[in-house]
Enzyme design. Structure first.
Site, short mmCIF file in Angstrom:
data_model
loop_
_atom_site.label_atom_id
_atom_site.label_comp_id
_atom_site.label_asym_id
_atom_site.label_seq_id
_atom_site.Cartn_x
_atom_site.Cartn_y
_atom_site.Cartn_z
N LYS A 1 88.18 26.48 -2.06
CA LYS A 1 89.01 25.46 -1.40
C LYS A 1 88.58 24.06 -1.77
O LYS A 1 87.41 23.82 -2.08
CB LYS A 1 88.84 25.62 0.13
CG LYS A 1 89.75 26.66 0.70
CD LYS A 1 89.86 26.71 2.20
CE LYS A 1 88.96 25.91 3.07
NZ LYS A 1 89.12 26.19 4.50
N LYS B 1 85.14 22.22 -0.56
CA LYS B 1 84.11 23.20 -0.19
C LYS B 1 82.83 23.01 -1.01
O LYS B 1 81.74 23.17 -0.51
CB LYS B 1 84.61 24.64 -0.38
CG LYS B 1 85.34 25.18 0.85
CD LYS B 1 84.38 25.50 2.01
CE LYS B 1 85.15 25.63 3.30
NZ LYS B 1 84.47 25.43 4.52
N LYS C 1 73.11 26.73 10.74
CA LYS C 1 72.49 25.40 10.64
C LYS C 1 70.97 25.51 10.71
O LYS C 1 70.26 24.84 9.96
CB LYS C 1 73.00 24.50 11.78
CG LYS C 1 74.42 24.00 11.59
CD LYS C 1 74.43 22.65 10.88
CE LYS C 1 75.79 22.31 10.31
NZ LYS C 1 76.85 22.20 11.30
#
Ligand code: TYM
Length: 331
Positions: A194, A197, A111
């Site tokens: 996926k 995603k 992050k």
């Protein structure tokens, strides 16, 4: 009975990937365990959402989880910020959480790299808030995906540290619970990876999508020019369509298209039409429930209130004991 707890990030609408991933298993687990499921709205403040957006998304997520089958009478389904006890336990745990260990957490490092302009203290202490979420109810089992295992390991560290410092065996040490084999991997529609995603709405089918949107998304799914040899291995985009077909269609439908692929007579247009109709039949009852619940303020507030009452009872008990243990005693 074992206590299972899981947090749901209020990030968006539920898609088929979420449904066959976590949600379907949560619905099953509420029958056999004492389950706590909460919408992690304190956590979401790290990204500074606008107040109206935050309220709207929490309401939507609550409506969708209820529609998907979480039952406020069976599980304790609540909104994290309805429990200020969590914030208090978070503060207490932070006194024994160290900068070095928090900085080493992978999700924090990622992050911090992605949003260098907003590396706030909430982001750094995400693991202590997650620990507070879990140990406030003395949970034993926490369903987590791979990426959250390190955060859970931190919870175990903080719980052990508290126990060692104040009172052995006060907090149970929670175990990670990975759905593993039971988890059906749902691919996205853009050919790789996926569902959910990648950016962009067209990669995912949301439970609340209307039939027209579903048809459009499926018809636009990535394919190739078709098999050229009998019994050829399916490339990823084609395999993905078959994986979706497997979860929503009858086995004979899957067999039919499989055989057509293998003898090179398949027409992707037909496969997509069938897939779209079967997704629609599968999602329609869920969509109807989502629509009627999201418009039903009374039902939503009732569910939130039942959840908050049950969850607060458990959280208050823990916080009363914690205050006594650490020396906050009434005069
Ligand atoms: P997130 O958004 O990655 O996942 C949401 C929830 O889905 C469940 N889950 C799984 N469970 C078992 N096996 C898997 N392979 C699997 N994949 C997803 C998990 O229950 C997960 O909680 N930081 C967390 C949210 C959170 C939280 C918590 C979770 C905040 N506080 C306390 C557990 C306990 C997150 O990003 O989850």
């Amino acid at each position: 009975m074992e206590i299972v707890l899981s947090g749901i990030r209020p990030t968006g609408k539920l898609h088929l990937g979420n449904y066959f991933g976590a949600v379907k298993n949560f619905v099953k687990m509420q029958e056999t365990h004492n389950c706590f499921f909460f919408i992690a709205d304190y956590h979401s403040l790290t990204t500074h959402p606008k107040p109206n957006d935050l309220h709207g998304i929490v309401k939507q997520v609550l409506a969708e989880y209820l529609a998907a089958g979480l039952d406020p009478e069976k599980a304790t389904l609540y909104i994290q910020s309805d429990l200020p006890e969590i914030a208090e336990l978070y503060l207490i745990l932070n006194m024994n959480a160290y900068l070095g260990e928090l900085e080493r957490v992978t999700t924090f490092k990622e992050k911090a790299r992605k949003q260098p302009e907003n590396v706030n203290a909430g982001l750094l202490t995400y693991p202590t808030l997650m620990a507070a979420d879990i140990i406030i109810h003395k949970a034993n089992k926490v369903p987590v995906g791979k990426d959250q295992e390190q955060n859970l390991e931190m919870t175990r560290t903080f719980a052990r540290r508290f126990n060692r410092m104040y009172k052995e065996d006060f907090f149970p040490i929670p175990q990670a619970y990975n759905f593993g084999e039971q988890l059906v991997k749902i691919p996205g529609l853009d050919g790789s990876g996926k569902m959910g995603k990648s950016e962009g709405e067209s990669n995912a089918i949301f439970l609340a999508d209307d039939p027209k949107v579903i048809r459009k998304k499926v018809m636009r799914a990535v394919t190739d020019s078709g098999p050229t040899k009998p019994n050829q291995e399916k490339p990823e985009p084609i395999q993905n369509l078959f994986s979706l077909l497997k979860v929503v269609s009858k086995p004979d439908v899957v067999d039919h298209f499989d055989a057509a692929y293998n003898n090179c007579s398949i027409r992707y247009g037909d496969l997509k039409k069938q897939l779209a109709e079967d997704i629609i039949s599968f999602t329609e009852p869920l969509r109807d429930k989502i629509l009627s619940l999201s418009g039903d303020e009374v039902a939503i507030s009732k569910a939130a209130r039942i959840g908050a009452d049950k969850a607060r009872e458990s959280a208050r008990k823990t916080i009363r004991e914690v205050r006594e243990i650490i020396g906050f005693r009434p005069f």
